[in-house]
Design an enzyme around this catalytic site. Structure first.
Site, PDB file in Angstrom:
ATOM      1  N   ILE A 449       0.820  -1.221   0.000  1.00 17.85           N
ATOM      2  CA  ILE A 449       0.000   0.000   0.000  1.00 17.85           C
ATOM      3  C   ILE A 449       0.846   1.260   0.000  1.00 17.85           C
ATOM      4  CG2 ILE A 449      -2.116  -0.941   0.984  1.00 17.85           C
ATOM      5  CD1 ILE A 449      -1.184   0.001   3.736  1.00 17.85           C
ATOM      6  N   GLY A 450       2.145   1.106   0.166  1.00 16.18           N
ATOM      7  CA  GLY A 450       2.975   2.319   0.156  1.00 16.18           C
ATOM      8  C   GLY A 450       4.421   1.979   0.414  1.00 16.18           C
ATOM      9  N   GLY A 452       7.687   2.918   2.862  1.00 20.04           N
ATOM     10  CA  GLY A 452       8.203   3.578   4.055  1.00 20.04           C
ATOM     11  C   GLY A 452       9.690   3.798   3.863  1.00 20.04           C
ATOM     12  N   GLY A 455      11.338   0.221   3.960  1.00 22.02           N
ATOM     13  CA  GLY A 455      10.853  -0.846   3.097  1.00 22.02           C
ATOM     14  C   GLY A 455       9.388  -0.628   2.783  1.00 22.02           C
ATOM     15  N   VAL A 457       5.277  -0.853   2.763  1.00 24.13           N
ATOM     16  CA  VAL A 457       4.180  -0.949   3.729  1.00 24.13           C
ATOM     17  C   VAL A 457       3.088  -1.762   3.040  1.00 24.13           C
ATOM     18  CG1 VAL A 457       2.535   0.306   5.168  1.00 24.13           C
ATOM     19  CG2 VAL A 457       4.750   1.329   4.637  1.00 24.13           C
ATOM     20  N   LYS A 475       4.608  -3.064   8.180  1.00 26.59           N
ATOM     21  CA  LYS A 475       5.782  -2.351   7.673  1.00 26.59           C
ATOM     22  C   LYS A 475       6.914  -3.350   7.608  1.00 26.59           C
ATOM     23  CE  LYS A 475       5.019   2.387   9.157  1.00 26.59           C
ATOM     24  NZ  LYS A 475       5.549   3.504   9.882  1.00 26.59           N
ATOM     25  N   ASP A 568       6.948  15.635  14.807  1.00 23.03           N
ATOM     26  CA  ASP A 568       6.628  15.630  13.377  1.00 23.03           C
ATOM     27  C   ASP A 568       5.125  15.460  13.183  1.00 23.03           C
ATOM     28  OD1 ASP A 568       7.002  15.774  10.689  1.00 23.03           O
ATOM     29  OD2 ASP A 568       7.912  13.796  10.461  1.00 23.03           O
TER      30      ASP A 568
HETATM   31  O1  ACK Z   1      -1.859   7.470   2.461  1.00 20.80           O
HETATM   32  P1  ACK Z   1      -1.638   6.035   2.577  1.00 20.80           P
HETATM   33  O2  ACK Z   1      -2.536   5.070   1.916  1.00 20.80           O
HETATM   34  O3  ACK Z   1      -1.487   5.656   4.116  1.00 20.80           O
HETATM   35  O4  ACK Z   1      -0.102   5.697   2.200  1.00 20.80           O
HETATM   36  C1  ACK Z   1       0.721   5.578   3.300  1.00 20.80           C
HETATM   37  C2  ACK Z   1       1.615   4.362   3.155  1.00 20.80           C
HETATM   38  O5  ACK Z   1       1.100   3.332   3.967  1.00 20.80           O
HETATM   39  C3  ACK Z   1       3.071   4.620   3.536  1.00 20.80           C
HETATM   40  O6  ACK Z   1       3.127   5.042   4.865  1.00 20.80           O
HETATM   41  C4  ACK Z   1      -0.125   3.743   4.506  1.00 20.80           C
HETATM   42  N1  ACK Z   1      -0.205   3.255   5.880  1.00 20.80           N
HETATM   43  C5  ACK Z   1       0.745   3.328   6.835  1.00 20.80           C
HETATM   44  N2  ACK Z   1       0.291   2.773   7.971  1.00 20.80           N
HETATM   45  C6  ACK Z   1      -0.976   2.338   7.711  1.00 20.80           C
HETATM   46  C7  ACK Z   1      -1.978   1.688   8.495  1.00 20.80           C
HETATM   47  N3  ACK Z   1      -1.762   1.372   9.774  1.00 20.80           N
HETATM   48  N4  ACK Z   1      -3.140   1.399   7.917  1.00 20.80           N
HETATM   49  C8  ACK Z   1      -3.356   1.736   6.624  1.00 20.80           C
HETATM   50  N5  ACK Z   1      -2.453   2.352   5.845  1.00 20.80           N
HETATM   51  C9  ACK Z   1      -1.286   2.650   6.389  1.00 20.80           C
HETATM   52  C10 ACK Z   1      -0.172   5.248   4.467  1.00 20.80           C
END
Ligand code: ACK
Length: 805
Positions: A449-450, A452, A455, A457, A475, A568
């Site tokens: 989904i993204g 970090g 590495g 996420v 993560k 932050d």
């Molecule tokens: O805006 P997003 O979809 O929300 O893209 C970032 C991406 O991972 C990189 O940080 C998503 N993300 C991070 N932690 C979580 C979480 N706990 N649940 C859902 N999405 C997350 C974040």
């Protein structure tokens, strides 16, 4: 189906027509069509309608109405409206009241009337109109329809009220709640903790006039010994298998397994034991391990053991009784001698602990915190002494001592202060202190989904023993990491694992024993707040936005109470779930220095997200909860501006200079004045003058409870005076094209429609009205407001001579 009991008078006015619907079920229709006759006054009265306790009711009418123009010769007398009235009464006695006692609700006109032609085509243009009435004070009411010479068929009258349906949220049950009498009223409703749960912070929600539950506050927690599952609390299984280990004439060693269903992370175990039939005289030992040795026991005697686990939610139930016997005197006498020095040392440790406690108490100089520690310390100290008339102390595991004095901190159950993982010599120890180890086989990774800093996420699912599978975010630490990267990566888990709050992202655990190394957290369906708001520009009510801000402030209050400074805080570091609950995230150890793309190097060498950071933190790295409050003000601005970039495209250097010179961000469009004032308070130069997070939470709660206080908006002309003029998209000068203007206010999607409908120049656009927007298909109220406000602002600027249109 039967007689409706409605009364029409005079008799030759409204007429009941029995018809059938498309399924041949009989339906009632009332018609009247005296369009050729003068002075019509035809009344139709309903039977008594109970309001069932509602103080605001809605009436939906479906009807057809004849177009007067299509009636030959009827133009002089024909009408195209009728009137609706009501009369309140506690019972059916009010039926025979006079016409002039009825209160008018409205004159009802048709959006579409039908003509002779439509009749020929058998096209019936059905109109639907809804009106609401309130506040009602009696038990029921009559409705009346007055015709004054129209041609109407009343096909359906639906009377209803709205309620927020019974729901369980945060382990509290909220009852069916009928909405308030006022269309903007939010009713504060208290929840009742469900079975086996207790109040943590009084649970409340707000029932909106539309029947939606908004802004949950507070929560219940499962009682000690119960775990949360599917919105209920069921008892967890107690420690079930206890095995005996080495047994001597004075000691019994035991080991056991973690309960099948632990209630969160197990913080410690409590072991209670006593000589059989001597239950009144028992000893309690606390241990973080799943093994203990109870010594100082009588030879050849039976002892009863019971064990229970403690999690953040409290103690679980005790296990069943396990009975073991020490060896008789003749066995292993010599090896026993070796125990004596240990007993002596242990008793000495216990006495010293007690002396420390008494010292604390007698000194009388301890602050609240200190006293809290002292009393907790006393509670934990008793395992080192006998309980009632028990026996000399069981051998103290070194782990237990660490529990009392950890790296110079007194870390005791119940004392909620943040411990910096840097204070641990071995960072792995910090991780395992605060985060539970999860087996990789329990995790199913579904998709990336993204990205970090360390590495990818991913989203996925976690299946823990005895629990239903649930969605999680994962993560990962990329392969080929250095030891420092691993330490920094897991540092976030060591921090996050110390927090337990509904507005702080919840850590499920870590995977460190296999690769890839992972951090597993709760899944937040809507991702990061800044992206989410940009995607849903203009689509939330002010109350919903304030609800988000309240959540963030509550999470920050918790962090500042714990002594943790975030450094932050920004909308990109807030996550939002499907219930629009916002949670503070991103607790990376090196975060501020490295992984935030917004962070820039300062002249002093540090890397800081300039736009979100208080001046004293930029200038001399003075990061405190008060600098977090400054950042919170910027987050408020981002939220109310639907994810707009603070200070737009100004350079970091310009931002620092402008802020130093006393400039502040202008109010977002349509921003309630109270919220903008709060932002300005957060941006006070003197950090001691900024509000504290608990004050911010109280202030937002007050606004939520009293939504009319949010109705006063910052008006356009005062907004202009606050503008960082050169850098506001609205104030950045005349727009060269309609497209450029719409893009600047993030409404670019309407450019084509504007152009196609003749609004191709800014001059033409300046004439646009709300009606025009609706006609163009701009139906979202948020978008309408955005466009109209921008136009209004340009006009104000023109008047002020600031920006030529
Ligand atoms: O805006 P997003 O979809 O929300 O893209 C970032 C991406 O991972 C990189 O940080 C998503 N993300 C991070 N932690 C979580 C979480 N706990 N649940 C859902 N999405 C997350 C974040």
């Amino acid at each position: 189906m039967g007689d409706l009991g409605w009364i029409a008078y005079p008799k030759n006015g409204w007429e009941e027509i029995g018809e059938v619907d498309e399924n041949y079920a009989p339906i009632h229709t009332y018609q009247v069509c005296k369009v050729m006759e003068q002075n019509q006054n035809n009344w139709l009265l309903t039977s008594w309608i109970s309001n069932e306790g509602a103080s605001r009711i809605f009436i939906e009418l479906k009807f057809t109405l004849r177009d007067c123009n299509s009636l030959p010769g009827g133009l002089g007398t024909c009408k195209e409206t009728f009137n609706m009235y009501y009369f309140e009464s506690d019972d059916e006695d009010g039926r025979n009241i006079k016409e002039n006692q009825y209160i008018k609700i409205d004159t009802i006109a048709a959006d579409e009337s039908f003509t002779e032609l439509d009749l020929g085509d058998r096209v019936m243009k059905l109109n639907t109109e809804v009106r609401d009435v309130g506040p009602l004070t009696k038990k029921g009411f009559y409705l009346a329809f007055q015709d004054v010479g129209a041609c109407i068929a009343l096909v359906s009258v639906r009377v209803y009220y709205k309620k927020c349906p019974s729901v369980i949220r945060n382990l509290a049950r909220f009852p069916d709640t009928i909405t308030g009498a006022d269309s903007s009223q939010l009713l504060e409703v208290s929840g009742i903790c469900i079975n086996h749960s207790v109040t943590d912070e009084a649970p409340k929600m707000h029932c909106s006039a539309e029947g939606e539950w908004l802004v949950p506050i507070g929560k219940c927690l499962c009682k000690a010994g119960y775990e949360e599952k599917n919105n209920t609390c069921q008892a967890p299984s107690p420690v079930s298998s206890v095995k005996k280990g080495k047994i001597t004439k004075n000691s019994i060693s035991l080991s056991w397994q973690e309960p099948d269903r632990p209630n969160g992370i197990i913080l410690e175990y409590e072991i209670k034991y006593f000589e059989k039939d001597q239950e009144m005289s028992y000893t309690i030992i606390k241990s973080k391990e799943t093994t203990i040795t109870a010594d100082g026991l009588k030879p050849g005697s039976a002892y009863v053991f019971q064990i229970r686990a403690r999690t953040a939610a409290g103690y679980g139930g005790f296990s069943r009784r396990f009975e073991f016997e020490t060896s008789p005197v003749s066995v292993a006498v010599s090896s026993d001698q070796s125990q004596i020095p240990i007993i002596v040392v242990s008793v000495t440790v216990g006495v010293i602990l007690l002396a420390v406690v008494i010292g604390f108490l007698l000194s009388g100089s301890c602050c609240d915190h200190g006293c809290g520690w002292a009393s907790s310390l006393r509670a934990v100290a008793y395992p080192s002494l006998t309980w009632r008339c028990g026996y000399s102390k069981a051998k103290q595991d070194p782990e237990e001592e660490k529990m009392h004095f950890h790296n110079g901190h007194i870390k005791l159950p119940g004392v909620r202060t943040y411990i910096d993982p840097h204070t641990y010599e071995d960072p792995n120890q910090a991780v395992h202190e605060f985060a539970k180890e999860i087996e990789a086989s329990c995790i199913t990774i579904e998709r990336v989904i993204g990205a970090g800093e360390f590495g990818e996420v991913c989203s996925g699912r976690l299946k823990l023993q005895g629990k239903r599978e649930f969605p999680v975010a994962i993560k990962t630490l990329k392969v080929g990491y250095t030891e420092k990267q691993r330490r920094d990566f897991l540092g976030e888990a060591s921090i996050m694992g110390q927090f337990d709050h509904p507005n702080i992202i919840h850590l499920e655990g870590v995977v460190t024993k296999s690769k890839p190394v992972m951090i597993v957290t709760e899944y937040m369906e809507n991702g990061s707040l800044d992206t989410f708001l940009k995607k849903n520009d203009g689509q939330f009510t002010v109350i919903q936005l304030v609800g988000m801000l309240r959540g963030i402030a509550s999470g920050m209050k918790y962090l500042s109470d714990m002594g943790y400074v975030h450094r932050d805080l920004a909308a990109r570091n807030i996550l939002i779930n499907s219930n629009l609950v916002c949670k503070v995230s991103d607790f990376g150890l090196s975060r501020v220095l490295e992984d935030d793309p917004e962070a820039a190097y300062t002249t002093r060498g540090g890397k800081i997200p300039i736009r979100w950071t208080a001046p004293e933190a930029i200038s001399f790295r003075k990061f405190t909860s008060a600098s977090d409050v400054w950042s919170y003000g910027i987050v408020m601005w981002e939220v109310m501006f639907y994810g707009e970039r603070p200070y737009w495209e100004m350079t970091n250097q310009d931002v620092i200079k402008a802020v130093e010179e006393g400039y502040r961000l202008p109010s977002p469009m349509d921003c309630p004045a109270a919220l903008y004032q709060l932002m300005l308070d957060c941006w006070q130069k003197d950090r001691n003058s900024r509000p504290k997070f608990d004050e911010i939470v109280s202030m937002l709660d007050k606004l939520i409870r009293n939504p009319s206080s949010l109705k006063t908006l910052v008006n356009a002309s005062s907004r202009v005076s606050n503008l960082l003029v050169e850098h506001s998209p609205v104030g950045s000068g005349a727009y060269r094209s309609v497209g450029e203007w719409l893009e600047a206010i993030k409404m670019g999607r309407y450019t084509e429609i504007f152009m196609e409908n003749g609004y191709s120049s800014m001059d033409a656009v300046a004439q646009v009205t709300l009606e025009d927007l609706r006609r163009l298909g701009v139906t979202l109220v948020g978008h309408q407001k955005k466009i109209m406000n921008s136009l209004q602002e340009m006009k104000v600027q023109l008047v002020n001579g600031m920006v030529p249109l």
